[in-house]
Structures are given as structure tokens and as C-alpha cells.
Design a protein around this motif. Structure first.
Motif, PDB file in Angstrom:
ATOM      1  N   LEU A  68     -89.536  31.613  11.353  1.00 13.32           N
ATOM      2  CA  LEU A  68     -89.377  33.212  10.973  1.00 13.32           C
ATOM      3  C   LEU A  68     -90.482  33.807  10.851  1.00 13.32           C
ATOM      4  O   LEU A  68     -91.578  33.808   9.832  1.00 13.32           O
ATOM      5  CB  LEU A  68     -88.794  33.355   9.583  1.00 13.32           C
ATOM      6  CG  LEU A  68     -87.055  32.540   9.569  1.00 13.32           C
ATOM      7  CD1 LEU A  68     -86.643  32.946   7.931  1.00 13.32           C
ATOM      8  CD2 LEU A  68     -86.226  32.946  10.509  1.00 13.32           C
ATOM      9  N   PRO A  69     -90.903  34.959  11.564  1.00 13.19           N
ATOM     10  CA  PRO A  69     -92.146  35.689  11.700  1.00 13.19           C
ATOM     11  C   PRO A  69     -91.876  36.551  10.683  1.00 13.19           C
ATOM     12  O   PRO A  69     -90.645  37.169  10.307  1.00 13.19           O
ATOM     13  CB  PRO A  69     -92.361  36.373  13.119  1.00 13.19           C
ATOM     14  CG  PRO A  69     -90.938  36.189  13.577  1.00 13.19           C
ATOM     15  CD  PRO A  69     -90.101  35.160  12.988  1.00 13.19           C
ATOM     16  N   GLY A  70     -92.998  37.166   9.942  1.00 15.99           N
ATOM     17  CA  GLY A  70     -92.859  38.361   8.985  1.00 15.99           C
ATOM     18  C   GLY A  70     -92.631  39.779   9.681  1.00 15.99           C
ATOM     19  O   GLY A  70     -92.218  39.985  10.739  1.00 15.99           O
ATOM     20  N   GLY A  71     -93.577  40.565   9.141  1.00 15.83           N
ATOM     21  CA  GLY A  71     -93.403  41.968   9.552  1.00 15.83           C
ATOM     22  C   GLY A  71     -92.406  42.949   8.755  1.00 15.83           C
ATOM     23  O   GLY A  71     -91.498  42.022   8.206  1.00 15.83           O
ATOM     24  N   CYS A 102     -96.193  35.055   6.895  1.00 12.48           N
ATOM     25  CA  CYS A 102     -96.348  36.586   6.384  1.00 12.48           C
ATOM     26  C   CYS A 102     -95.588  37.010   5.268  1.00 12.48           C
ATOM     27  O   CYS A 102     -95.593  36.267   4.258  1.00 12.48           O
ATOM     28  CB  CYS A 102     -96.353  37.454   7.406  1.00 12.48           C
ATOM     29  SG  CYS A 102     -97.052  39.256   7.287  1.00 12.48           S
ATOM     30  N   ALA A 103     -94.603  37.744   5.367  1.00 16.79           N
ATOM     31  CA  ALA A 103     -93.573  38.333   4.398  1.00 16.79           C
ATOM     32  C   ALA A 103     -92.489  37.524   4.482  1.00 16.79           C
ATOM     33  O   ALA A 103     -91.654  37.632   3.501  1.00 16.79           O
ATOM     34  CB  ALA A 103     -93.317  39.855   4.833  1.00 16.79           C
ATOM     35  N   TYR A 119     -96.466  27.439  -1.796  1.00 16.05           N
ATOM     36  CA  TYR A 119     -96.331  28.122  -0.466  1.00 16.05           C
ATOM     37  C   TYR A 119     -97.326  29.165  -0.356  1.00 16.05           C
ATOM     38  O   TYR A 119     -98.155  29.475  -1.463  1.00 16.05           O
ATOM     39  CB  TYR A 119     -94.914  28.846  -0.577  1.00 16.05           C
ATOM     40  CG  TYR A 119     -94.622  30.090  -1.412  1.00 16.05           C
ATOM     41  CD1 TYR A 119     -94.914  31.321  -0.924  1.00 16.05           C
ATOM     42  CD2 TYR A 119     -94.455  29.685  -2.595  1.00 16.05           C
ATOM     43  CE1 TYR A 119     -95.016  32.112  -1.906  1.00 16.05           C
ATOM     44  CE2 TYR A 119     -94.105  30.578  -3.659  1.00 16.05           C
ATOM     45  CZ  TYR A 119     -94.387  31.950  -3.410  1.00 16.05           C
ATOM     46  OH  TYR A 119     -94.456  32.961  -4.007  1.00 16.05           O
ATOM     47  N   THR A 120     -97.548  30.036   0.708  1.00 12.79           N
ATOM     48  CA  THR A 120     -98.352  31.068   0.725  1.00 12.79           C
ATOM     49  C   THR A 120     -97.679  32.107   1.536  1.00 12.79           C
ATOM     50  O   THR A 120     -96.459  31.940   2.130  1.00 12.79           O
ATOM     51  CB  THR A 120     -99.770  30.699   1.397  1.00 12.79           C
ATOM     52  OG1 THR A 120    -100.441  31.675   1.163  1.00 12.79           O
ATOM     53  CG2 THR A 120     -99.528  30.327   2.989  1.00 12.79           C
ATOM     54  N   CYS A 121     -98.167  33.530   1.500  1.00 11.31           N
ATOM     55  CA  CYS A 121     -97.316  34.634   2.286  1.00 11.31           C
ATOM     56  C   CYS A 121     -98.457  35.687   2.120  1.00 11.31           C
ATOM     57  O   CYS A 121     -99.727  35.537   1.676  1.00 11.31           O
ATOM     58  CB  CYS A 121     -96.258  35.160   1.290  1.00 11.31           C
ATOM     59  SG  CYS A 121     -96.256  35.420  -0.230  1.00 11.31           S
ATOM     60  N   TYR A 122     -98.221  36.703   2.882  1.00 10.63           N
ATOM     61  CA  TYR A 122     -98.996  37.907   2.955  1.00 10.63           C
ATOM     62  C   TYR A 122     -99.185  38.241   1.377  1.00 10.63           C
ATOM     63  O   TYR A 122     -98.274  38.416   0.606  1.00 10.63           O
ATOM     64  CB  TYR A 122     -98.342  39.088   3.727  1.00 10.63           C
ATOM     65  CG  TYR A 122     -99.360  40.233   3.708  1.00 10.63           C
ATOM     66  CD1 TYR A 122    -100.266  40.175   5.069  1.00 10.63           C
ATOM     67  CD2 TYR A 122     -99.415  41.054   3.348  1.00 10.63           C
ATOM     68  CE1 TYR A 122    -101.243  41.109   5.194  1.00 10.63           C
ATOM     69  CE2 TYR A 122    -100.238  42.187   3.469  1.00 10.63           C
ATOM     70  CZ  TYR A 122    -101.071  42.317   4.306  1.00 10.63           C
ATOM     71  OH  TYR A 122    -101.994  43.078   4.590  1.00 10.63           O
ATOM     72  N   PRO A 123    -100.495  38.557   0.947  1.00 15.76           N
ATOM     73  CA  PRO A 123    -100.483  39.071  -0.506  1.00 15.76           C
ATOM     74  C   PRO A 123     -99.861  40.166  -1.011  1.00 15.76           C
ATOM     75  O   PRO A 123     -99.610  40.986  -0.219  1.00 15.76           O
ATOM     76  CB  PRO A 123    -102.091  39.304  -0.372  1.00 15.76           C
ATOM     77  CG  PRO A 123    -102.692  38.531   0.833  1.00 15.76           C
ATOM     78  CD  PRO A 123    -101.509  38.524   1.850  1.00 15.76           C
ATOM     79  N   GLY A 148     -97.476  30.817   6.240  1.00 16.40           N
ATOM     80  CA  GLY A 148     -98.628  31.398   6.605  1.00 16.40           C
ATOM     81  C   GLY A 148     -98.606  32.769   5.798  1.00 16.40           C
ATOM     82  O   GLY A 148     -97.951  33.265   5.443  1.00 16.40           O
ATOM     83  N   SER A 149    -100.128  33.250   5.899  1.00 20.23           N
ATOM     84  CA  SER A 149    -100.349  34.334   5.120  1.00 20.23           C
ATOM     85  C   SER A 149    -100.462  35.472   5.890  1.00 20.23           C
ATOM     86  O   SER A 149    -100.758  36.764   5.306  1.00 20.23           O
ATOM     87  CB  SER A 149    -101.517  34.169   4.346  1.00 20.23           C
ATOM     88  OG  SER A 149    -102.695  33.874   5.425  1.00 20.23           O
ATOM     89  N   GLY A 150    -100.005  35.609   6.993  1.00 18.05           N
ATOM     90  CA  GLY A 150    -100.102  36.950   7.833  1.00 18.05           C
ATOM     91  C   GLY A 150    -100.597  36.473   9.340  1.00 18.05           C
ATOM     92  O   GLY A 150    -100.658  35.606   9.872  1.00 18.05           O
ATOM     93  N   PRO A 151    -100.669  37.762   9.978  1.00 19.36           N
ATOM     94  CA  PRO A 151    -101.083  37.726  11.317  1.00 19.36           C
ATOM     95  C   PRO A 151    -102.070  37.018  11.691  1.00 19.36           C
ATOM     96  O   PRO A 151    -102.012  36.159  12.755  1.00 19.36           O
ATOM     97  CB  PRO A 151    -101.209  39.149  11.902  1.00 19.36           C
ATOM     98  CG  PRO A 151    -100.752  40.181  10.822  1.00 19.36           C
ATOM     99  CD  PRO A 151    -100.577  39.195   9.592  1.00 19.36           C
ATOM    100  N   ALA A 152    -103.309  36.916  11.131  1.00 11.61           N
ATOM    101  CA  ALA A 152    -104.491  36.370  11.423  1.00 11.61           C
ATOM    102  C   ALA A 152    -104.163  34.590  11.382  1.00 11.61           C
ATOM    103  O   ALA A 152    -105.170  33.840  12.028  1.00 11.61           O
ATOM    104  CB  ALA A 152    -105.765  36.623  10.489  1.00 11.61           C
TER     105      ALA A 152
END
Length: 183
Positions: A68-71, A102-103, A119-123, A148-152
Motif C-alpha cells: 500500500l503506497p501512501g499519499g 508513508c501514511a 513500524y515507521t511512517c511519515y512523521p 517506510g517513512s515516505g517518498p524518499a
């Protein structure tokens, strides 16, 4: 051959969908782009992706990994869509790999995937998650849950999925020039 499903809905983060599509296919993984309700899905930056399958047609299919991608508003729409939640739970309960960037970790929590896991996620999105333990890492794998924590983080997130599938990602990292980036 290993199989992956990347689930897209309106407002997905494009790089978080395209990087795993590309990297997993390079690794020899069969990747299905699954649209929640349409065969064309517009991302959060107006890039439109054609999907391979519609979610309702694969609800009983099991993939080796569900991604699942974020955004935004994509992650929120994934979280609030009952068929997506059922699909995530089906995979989690079947012992498959669940990956969210990400989110998107907000969209896997109700499956139980984050319970007692790191876990991690977008801050900032960790405030919307009550299960698990937020690490703030760039990419984090806890058993069969990868976040993952985001696009980067899209490349490292994708290589981590490849490794979790039992495929050596080192040749891909080298061939794609990724090693030069992280040296």
C-alpha cells in the motif's frame, strides 16, 4: 514465481507506487496493480496509472506481498474502504507480507498487522496509529510487516520487500546505481 499486489486509489503517492512496481518486476516478481474501484487511478500529483485488475475481482486471491503506497488522500481512502481492509486482513491472517509506506500504515492497523510490532511512517501519522511502536526509521521491517517513512524511502522500501521475498536485492542495488547514493 512470487506475486505482489500494489493497491491504488485516488490520491496515492506516485513514487511510492512506481518504485516498487519497477524494482519488484526487475527482481522477477509478478506484480499486479490493483485499482480499488477503477482501471485508471489518479495520484496525488495528477499522474494517472492504468491498473491491471480491480480489487473486487481479486478479493479471494492471495499474493506473497500486499503493498500500500501512501499519499493523501489515498492513505485515508484505503483506511476507510471496507474491501481494502478485508483484503489486508485476508493477507495478514494468511501469513503474507504486508508493506505500507508513508501514511499508509494507518490503512493496515485494523488488520492487526501493527499490533505489538515496530513500524515507521511519515512523521506525524504515528499519532493516528494506536497499535505498535513507532521507530521513526527510514524503513523498518518487523517480521512480515514492512513500513517506510515516505517518498524518499521508496527505493529502500522496495529493496527490503525484495529481500523479504527471499530474493537477493544486492545485484539490483548495484545495477540501479543505488549503492552510489548510500555510500
Amino acid at each position: 514465481m512470487k506475486r505482489a499486489a500494489i493497491v491504488l486509489t485516488t490520491g496515492f503517492e506516485e513514487i511510492e507506487a512506481i518504485a516498487p512496481m519497477d524494482i519488484l518486476r526487475r527482481a522477477g516478481v509478478e506484480v499486479d496493480i490493483v485499482g480499488v474501484s477503477a482501471n485508471m487511478v489518479k495520484g496525488s500529483h495528477d499522474l494517472t496509472i492504468s491498473t491491471d485488475k480491480e480489487l473486487l475481482n481479486v478479493m479471494n486471491d492471495l499474493y506473497d506481498v500486499l503493498i500500500l503506497p501512501g499519499g493523501m488522500p489515498g492513505a485515508k481512502l484505503l483506511k476507510n474502504h471496507q474491501a481494502v481492509q478485508d483484503f489486508v486482513k485476508l493477507h495478514y491472517d494468511a501469513g503474507k507480507i504486508i508493506a505500507a509506506n508513508c501514511a499508509a500504515p494507518i490503512a493496515i492497523e485494523s488488520s492487526g498487522a501493527l499490533q505489538d510490532r515496530n513500524y515507521t511512517c511519515y512523521p506525524g501519522f504515528e499519532k493516528q496509529i494506536s497499535d505498535g511502536h513507532f521507530t521513526g526509521d527510514f524503513v523498518h521491517q518487523d517480521g512480515r510487516v514492512i513500513t517506510g517513512s515516505g517518498p524518499a524511502a521508496a527505493f529502500e522500501f522496495s529493496y527490503t520487500i525484495v529481500e523479504a521475498l527471499g530474493i537477493d536485492a544486492a545485484p539490483l542495488r548495484e545495477a540501479m546505481g543505488y549503492n552510489r547514493l548510500v555510500e
